[in-house]
Design a protein around this motif. Structure first.
Motif, PDB file in Angstrom:
ATOM      1  N   GLU B 155      45.003  51.302  -6.225  1.00  0.00           N
ATOM      2  CA  GLU B 155      45.906  50.169  -6.022  1.00  0.00           C
ATOM      3  C   GLU B 155      45.354  48.895  -6.639  1.00  0.00           C
ATOM      4  O   GLU B 155      46.106  48.042  -7.099  1.00  0.00           O
ATOM      5  CB  GLU B 155      46.162  49.958  -4.517  1.00  0.00           C
ATOM      6  CG  GLU B 155      47.323  50.835  -4.055  1.00  0.00           C
ATOM      7  CD  GLU B 155      47.438  50.932  -2.554  1.00  0.00           C
ATOM      8  OE1 GLU B 155      46.670  50.230  -1.846  1.00  0.00           O
ATOM      9  OE2 GLU B 155      48.277  51.725  -2.092  1.00  0.00           O
ATOM     10  N   ALA B 156      44.012  48.782  -6.652  1.00  0.00           N
ATOM     11  CA  ALA B 156      43.405  47.568  -7.213  1.00  0.00           C
ATOM     12  C   ALA B 156      42.870  47.834  -8.615  1.00  0.00           C
ATOM     13  O   ALA B 156      42.804  46.939  -9.445  1.00  0.00           O
ATOM     14  CB  ALA B 156      42.281  47.080  -6.313  1.00  0.00           C
ATOM     15  N   GLU B 157      42.513  49.077  -8.866  1.00  0.00           N
ATOM     16  CA  GLU B 157      41.908  49.421 -10.153  1.00  0.00           C
ATOM     17  C   GLU B 157      42.665  50.591 -10.753  1.00  0.00           C
ATOM     18  O   GLU B 157      43.060  51.507 -10.035  1.00  0.00           O
ATOM     19  CB  GLU B 157      40.438  49.808  -9.940  1.00  0.00           C
ATOM     20  CG  GLU B 157      39.703  50.117 -11.220  1.00  0.00           C
ATOM     21  CD  GLU B 157      38.318  50.694 -10.978  1.00  0.00           C
ATOM     22  OE1 GLU B 157      37.392  50.293 -11.697  1.00  0.00           O
ATOM     23  OE2 GLU B 157      38.163  51.545 -10.083  1.00  0.00           O
ATOM     24  N   GLY B 158      42.872  50.575 -12.065  1.00  0.00           N
ATOM     25  CA  GLY B 158      43.594  51.653 -12.732  1.00  0.00           C
ATOM     26  C   GLY B 158      42.766  52.917 -12.809  1.00  0.00           C
ATOM     27  O   GLY B 158      41.535  52.871 -12.810  1.00  0.00           O
ATOM     28  N   PRO B 159      43.435  54.070 -12.930  1.00  0.00           N
ATOM     29  CA  PRO B 159      42.726  55.349 -13.004  1.00  0.00           C
ATOM     30  C   PRO B 159      41.883  55.490 -14.266  1.00  0.00           C
ATOM     31  O   PRO B 159      40.845  56.149 -14.265  1.00  0.00           O
ATOM     32  CB  PRO B 159      43.849  56.397 -12.975  1.00  0.00           C
ATOM     33  CG  PRO B 159      45.084  55.658 -13.382  1.00  0.00           C
ATOM     34  CD  PRO B 159      44.896  54.243 -12.930  1.00  0.00           C
ATOM     35  N   ASN B 160      42.307  54.863 -15.337  1.00  0.00           N
ATOM     36  CA  ASN B 160      41.572  54.995 -16.585  1.00  0.00           C
ATOM     37  C   ASN B 160      40.149  54.450 -16.427  1.00  0.00           C
ATOM     38  O   ASN B 160      39.167  55.117 -16.741  1.00  0.00           O
ATOM     39  CB  ASN B 160      42.307  54.248 -17.692  1.00  0.00           C
ATOM     40  CG  ASN B 160      41.896  54.746 -19.062  1.00  0.00           C
ATOM     41  OD1 ASN B 160      40.893  55.431 -19.209  1.00  0.00           O
ATOM     42  ND2 ASN B 160      42.669  54.404 -20.067  1.00  0.00           N
ATOM     43  N   GLU B 161      40.083  53.225 -15.911  1.00  0.00           N
ATOM     44  CA  GLU B 161      38.764  52.611 -15.719  1.00  0.00           C
ATOM     45  C   GLU B 161      37.883  53.438 -14.800  1.00  0.00           C
ATOM     46  O   GLU B 161      36.695  53.647 -15.056  1.00  0.00           O
ATOM     47  CB  GLU B 161      38.932  51.209 -15.111  1.00  0.00           C
ATOM     48  CG  GLU B 161      38.855  50.104 -16.123  1.00  0.00           C
ATOM     49  CD  GLU B 161      39.108  48.760 -15.479  1.00  0.00           C
ATOM     50  OE1 GLU B 161      38.142  48.032 -15.243  1.00  0.00           O
ATOM     51  OE2 GLU B 161      40.290  48.454 -15.204  1.00  0.00           O
ATOM     52  N   TRP B 162      38.491  53.914 -13.712  1.00  0.00           N
ATOM     53  CA  TRP B 162      37.726  54.691 -12.744  1.00  0.00           C
ATOM     54  C   TRP B 162      37.227  55.997 -13.373  1.00  0.00           C
ATOM     55  O   TRP B 162      36.068  56.359 -13.249  1.00  0.00           O
ATOM     56  CB  TRP B 162      38.599  54.975 -11.517  1.00  0.00           C
ATOM     57  CG  TRP B 162      37.884  55.735 -10.456  1.00  0.00           C
ATOM     58  CD1 TRP B 162      37.038  55.224  -9.508  1.00  0.00           C
ATOM     59  CD2 TRP B 162      37.931  57.147 -10.236  1.00  0.00           C
ATOM     60  NE1 TRP B 162      36.572  56.234  -8.714  1.00  0.00           N
ATOM     61  CE2 TRP B 162      37.099  57.427  -9.136  1.00  0.00           C
ATOM     62  CE3 TRP B 162      38.602  58.202 -10.862  1.00  0.00           C
ATOM     63  CZ2 TRP B 162      36.912  58.714  -8.646  1.00  0.00           C
ATOM     64  CZ3 TRP B 162      38.415  59.492 -10.390  1.00  0.00           C
ATOM     65  CH2 TRP B 162      37.580  59.739  -9.290  1.00  0.00           C
TER      66      TRP B 162
END
Lengths: 233, 233
Positions: B155-162
């Motif tokens: 919700e706060a961070e996109g899946p790509n970055e993670w």
DNA sequence: CAGTGGTCTAGACCACAAT
DNA sequence: TTGTGGTCTAGACCACTGA
């Protein structure tokens, strides 16, 4: 004593200067080591890295040659339309639409980073796959940097193939985008109304100047560009 | 006696197995040379090549660490929207549209090369540049291969970055194309009528399975992807 | 078969940066 | 200051492959 970087630079300079032309055999490692006053392993590292970058081709016993195609990486082979089309089992076709030797207008001057009025060659051509329009190529070539281009009709062979074979380059820029075709582009490429273009703009530099700028436009409904990577290879 | 290829393979295996995790310091060259029963220069070549491939980061005196971002080349940084947006001096924004844990339907199964019904995570999110919609991301993640994703709200961070930070991958495929948006895409991205999409589809594999498939769609009128190359560098 | 590149070694010196 | 990687050397053996 020359470092492997010095050796790379010197060899690149000789390739750029055409002292060693594409396809030529260059001296072997032992010979170069003696010339540079370095160990053979130092020369080996320089040659190995140039070969990895695609500028040399090396084979045991057969020696080291200047590569005939001096680009690298799956991405940058794509602009060679013929190889792309034939590689997918389709029939390649080519047609020259327009060829003009002229002084650079504002757009050509900006694209090639030249003063207005500098001698350029403008080309427009179509590439076909199985008889269907596949790519519309619009290109300026810097005539000062590529004098040989003036003698080329580009009627049987496209400028891209010729340039890749004949003109050494040292760096390049690719810009990818999506756009809508204008009426003429839609007509030339035989596109449906509402179909977008996939556009690749490619600029190439020698050590000293811009060589060429090209806009390669593909019908979006028929074209996908694929690249695979294995960084661990 | 281990060859530099053996050493590369062994180190890759340890990174894949998370024995050495991103950011970890690995043993120094002398230590590794002793372990593998090789000369330090052999270990050096293995580590140097892995560092060139972007899997290790090396600094004199500070030692060698497993890289936190394990891709390579300007091309493949582009999918990291945040970096692209912030790098051009704009403000980055993110919004999660949808998140579903489900069994793979026909499309997800095909994209991820999984049997129908296999556990996947579906995500749809928007990325903004200076408040304007910049990229619409549609993604499936293989939950068997990335168990940690189930605990992530995104919700706060996109899946790509993670994913880039947390999940090591060994190969990837990128497909570029141009397409027309459907009504929902046009609405979400705030696009003019008749404006095309620039689409990047990215698939990523671990050593054993597909990790994720993503479709990253950009408004064509606002987006260009640039890549510069110097093969002689 | 013999000439070429491919790799490895043991040792050395140096450049850089963290402390 | 000192530990780390970066590079170079001289020599060796090997793997390929063209003549």
């Amino acid at each position: 004593m020359a470092s492997f970087r010095d050796i790379k630079e010197d060899i690149l300079a000789r390739i750029s200067a055409r002292e060693w032309a594409p396809g030529d055999l260059i001296p072997n490692e032992a010979e170069l080591a003696e010339r540079y006053g370095s160990a053979r392993s130092t020369v080996n590292r320089a040659l190995r890295e140039l070969a990895e970058a695609g500028l040399l081709e090396r084979r045991r016993r057969a020696g080291t040659r200047v590569a005939r195609r001096n680009w690298r990486g799956a991405f940058f082979e794509i602009p060679l339309v013929r190889a792309e089309v034939e590689g997918s089992g389709r029939r390649y076709g080519y047609h020259l639409i327009e060829r003009r030797e002229e002084g650079a207008g504002p757009e050509a001057a900006a694209r090639l980073e030249l003063p207005a009025g500098a001698p350029v060659l403008f080309l427009r051509c179509l590439h076909f796959a199985d008889g269907l329009p596949h790519q519309l190529e619009t290109r300026w070539i810097n005539r000062s940097e590529v004098p040989g281009a003036a003698a080329m009709p580009f009627e049987a062979e496209g400028p891209n193939e010729w340039l890749v074979r004949e003109v050494p380059w040292s760096s390049s820029e690719h810009v990818f985008s999506a756009a809508m075709p204008d009426a003429e582009e839609r007509r030339l490429l035989g596109m449906e109304a509402g179909e977008p273009l996939f556009v690749l703009e490619r600029r190439t530099w020698s050590a000293t100047a811009t060589i060429t700028w090209a806009r390669l436009a593909h019908p979006g409904a028929r074209f996908r560009m694929v690249s695979r990577t294995d960084p661990t290879g």
